[in-house]
Design a protein around this motif. Structure first.
Motif, PDB file in Angstrom:
ATOM      1  N   ALA A  53       0.828  -1.207   0.000  1.00  0.00           N
ATOM      2  CA  ALA A  53       0.000   0.000   0.000  1.00  0.00           C
ATOM      3  C   ALA A  53       0.864   1.258   0.000  1.00  0.00           C
ATOM      4  CB  ALA A  53      -0.923  -0.006   1.217  1.00  0.00           C
ATOM      5  N   GLU A  54       1.962   1.204   0.722  1.00  0.00           N
ATOM      6  CA  GLU A  54       2.865   2.354   0.783  1.00  0.00           C
ATOM      7  C   GLU A  54       3.503   2.621  -0.581  1.00  0.00           C
ATOM      8  OE1 GLU A  54       5.608   4.133   4.344  1.00  0.00           O
ATOM      9  OE2 GLU A  54       5.517   1.959   4.078  1.00  0.00           O
ATOM     10  N   ILE A  55       3.912   1.554  -1.257  1.00  0.00           N
ATOM     11  CA  ILE A  55       4.528   1.686  -2.582  1.00  0.00           C
ATOM     12  C   ILE A  55       3.562   2.348  -3.562  1.00  0.00           C
ATOM     13  CG2 ILE A  55       5.321   0.371  -4.592  1.00  0.00           C
ATOM     14  CD1 ILE A  55       6.466  -1.689  -2.538  1.00  0.00           C
ATOM     15  N   TYR A  56       2.286   1.924  -3.523  1.00  0.00           N
ATOM     16  CA  TYR A  56       1.296   2.426  -4.484  1.00  0.00           C
ATOM     17  C   TYR A  56       0.449   3.573  -3.923  1.00  0.00           C
ATOM     18  CZ  TYR A  56       2.536  -1.438  -7.503  1.00  0.00           C
ATOM     19  OH  TYR A  56       3.230  -2.305  -8.315  1.00  0.00           O
ATOM     20  N   GLU A  57       0.868   4.085  -2.772  1.00  0.00           N
ATOM     21  CA  GLU A  57       0.216   5.246  -2.146  1.00  0.00           C
ATOM     22  C   GLU A  57      -1.277   5.017  -1.918  1.00  0.00           C
ATOM     23  OE1 GLU A  57       1.235   8.515  -4.692  1.00  0.00           O
ATOM     24  OE2 GLU A  57       3.289   8.620  -3.942  1.00  0.00           O
ATOM     25  N   ALA A  58      -1.606   3.799  -1.503  1.00  0.00           N
ATOM     26  CA  ALA A  58      -2.999   3.468  -1.182  1.00  0.00           C
ATOM     27  C   ALA A  58      -3.282   3.847   0.270  1.00  0.00           C
ATOM     28  CB  ALA A  58      -3.244   1.980  -1.387  1.00  0.00           C
ATOM     29  N   GLU A  59      -4.302   4.636   0.477  1.00  0.00           N
ATOM     30  CA  GLU A  59      -4.625   5.109   1.822  1.00  0.00           C
ATOM     31  C   GLU A  59      -5.666   4.240   2.517  1.00  0.00           C
ATOM     32  OE1 GLU A  59      -5.829   9.151   1.352  1.00  0.00           O
ATOM     33  OE2 GLU A  59      -3.814   9.845   0.766  1.00  0.00           O
ATOM     34  N   LYS A  60      -6.308   3.351   1.736  1.00  0.00           N
ATOM     35  CA  LYS A  60      -7.355   2.507   2.311  1.00  0.00           C
ATOM     36  C   LYS A  60      -7.210   1.064   1.846  1.00  0.00           C
ATOM     37  CE  LYS A  60     -10.695   6.272   2.745  1.00  0.00           C
ATOM     38  NZ  LYS A  60     -12.030   6.790   2.346  1.00  0.00           N
ATOM     39  N   PHE A  61      -7.862   0.178   2.575  1.00  0.00           N
ATOM     40  CA  PHE A  61      -7.915  -1.243   2.234  1.00  0.00           C
ATOM     41  C   PHE A  61      -9.374  -1.650   2.070  1.00  0.00           C
ATOM     42  CE2 PHE A  61      -3.808  -0.746   4.094  1.00  0.00           C
ATOM     43  CZ  PHE A  61      -3.002  -1.743   3.568  1.00  0.00           C
TER      44      PHE A  61
END
Length: 402
Positions: free
Chosen positions: A30-38
């Motif tokens: 998530a950090e690599i792809y800048e995802a803020e939610k799951f």
């Protein structure tokens, strides 16, 4: 839906070692792809199953993980093909050492609650997501098919990230889970006729090589069946990293709205001759004909049985399918086996250790197999229509198509 901070907090307090490790891997992703939610998911398809691909390091990882009380929490968790047919490996000449390690890999997955389906077409054997359902699949051809033909939503996961999603029931919200990233980027005007799996394979290979990534929108495809779209999906995901496509007035998301205006670039396909040339060698004598990459459907098995009825083979013909479909297709398989052909389950020509089997030349109608086999197995390949492949099996010689 949960925030990055909520999952981070859960990972820090998690007592189950396997779940904690899985959450940490997904947080890093998530950090690599800048995802803020799951988001929650209920279906995973896990690649990295063949011992040929993952070796001793992969086996050790799975061995350790399966001992840490790792259990999947999703409804559907299925596996990609492994390196052997679990029933026929000995008669095929697969080394016992390889087979034993392969079986141990499958046992590790089973201990985690994963079904040892060993097929690249999970959507044909029960793991079929609904329209707009978010999933976490890692088999590249199945990812492309799920996004495009089934209108499910998945990124092109690695085997490890799909496994981690299976152990946690979540995946980061980015990529093809987001509507904006499902819009077409390239308009592909198909101006040549298409017939059969090999033509759709050649088209996919040609376009993915041209655009590398993105979401192609095909116009000019007058008709196609399920198996041809399966072949197109596999080839698009092979020579490039395409994980989704649209076909005008055919695939679900192209049926419900006008999408072609989103395309920034246009390509015309007037001929597939160059694709066929690039996927072919010049060998004539064929050691093995391999059909079923991706795995064959019942309709394809039926078609092959009609081509083989009353025939005897000059060279080996192996057909690859899932064990479930093999069990359902008994009457067709009996006809096929009378010719001398073998129907294999659990495995695929690309992930089998064929380097041990004295096979130097292979004929196939699969663009994916034709692309990978020269480098994966050090063999020369002939690529063409199903009819040409069956003729090569009957005669032992490849005859160029006119």
């Amino acid at each position: 839906m949960k925030s990055f901070k909520e999952i981070e907090k859960e990972a820090k307090s998690c007592k189950n070692k396997a779940r904690k490790k899985a959450l940490e891997i997904l947080l890093a992703l998530a950090e690599i792809y800048e995802a803020e939610k799951f988001i929650e998911i209920d279906s995973v398809q896990i690649s990295g199953v063949s011992y040929k691909n993952i070796g001793d390091a992969g086996l050790e990882f799975l061995r350790n993980l399966s001992k840490e009380d790792a259990k999947v929490v999703v409804k559907e968790a299925t596996l990609n093909p492994c390196g052997i047919d679990l029933e026929l490996w000995k008669s095929l000449g697969i080394p016992e050492k390889f087979a034993k390690k392969q079986i141990e890999i499958l046992n590790c997955f089973k201990r985690m609650g994963i079904k040892a389906t060993c097929s690249c077409v999970p959507y044909l054997i029960g793991n079929r997501p609904k329209k707009f359902q978010s999933i976490a699949w890692s088999e590249s051809s199945a990812v492309c098919f799920a996004n495009s033909v089934l209108a499910a939503r998945t990124n092109r996961e690695s085997g490890i990230s799909a496994l981690c999603s299976g152990l946690t029931g979540i995946t980061p919200l980015y990529g093809y889970h987001l509507e904006a990233n499902r819009m077409p980027t390239h308009l592909i005007k198909v101006e040549c006729p298409l017939k059969g799996v090999s033509d759709f394979s050649a088209l996919g290979y040609f376009i993915a090589k041209k655009i590398s990534r993105g979401v192609p929108y095909f116009s000019g495809i007058k008709a196609s069946n399920f198996d041809e779209l399966k072949a197109l999906s596999a080839a698009l995901a092979t020579s490039g990293s395409v994980a989704m496509f649209h076909v005008h007035d055919l695939t679900p998301e192209a049926k419900t709205r006008e999408l072609r205006d989103h395309c920034k670039k246009t390509l015309k396909v007037k001929s597939l001759r160059k694709a066929y040339k690039e996927l072919n060698s010049r060998v004539k004598r064929i050691d093995l004909v391999a059909i079923g990459c991706p795995h064959l459907s019942i309709n394809e098995i039926k078609e092959i049985s009609l081509l083989l009825k009353g025939e005897k083979l000059e060279t080996r013909l192996w057909l690859f399918t899932s064990r479930k479909i093999k069990e359902r297709a008994g009457k067709y398989i009996r006809v096929i086996e009378k010719s001398g052909a073998k129907v294999l389950a659990d495995t695929c020509i690309v992930v089998m250790p064929i380097e041990y089997l004295n096979i130097k030349t292979i004929a196939t109608n699969s663009g994916k197999a034709a692309f990978y086999l020269p480098s994966y197995a050090k063999v020369k390949v002939r690529f063409g229509s199903l009819e040409s492949c069956i003729n090569a099996a009957i005669n032992g010689i490849w005859k160029d198509e006119t």
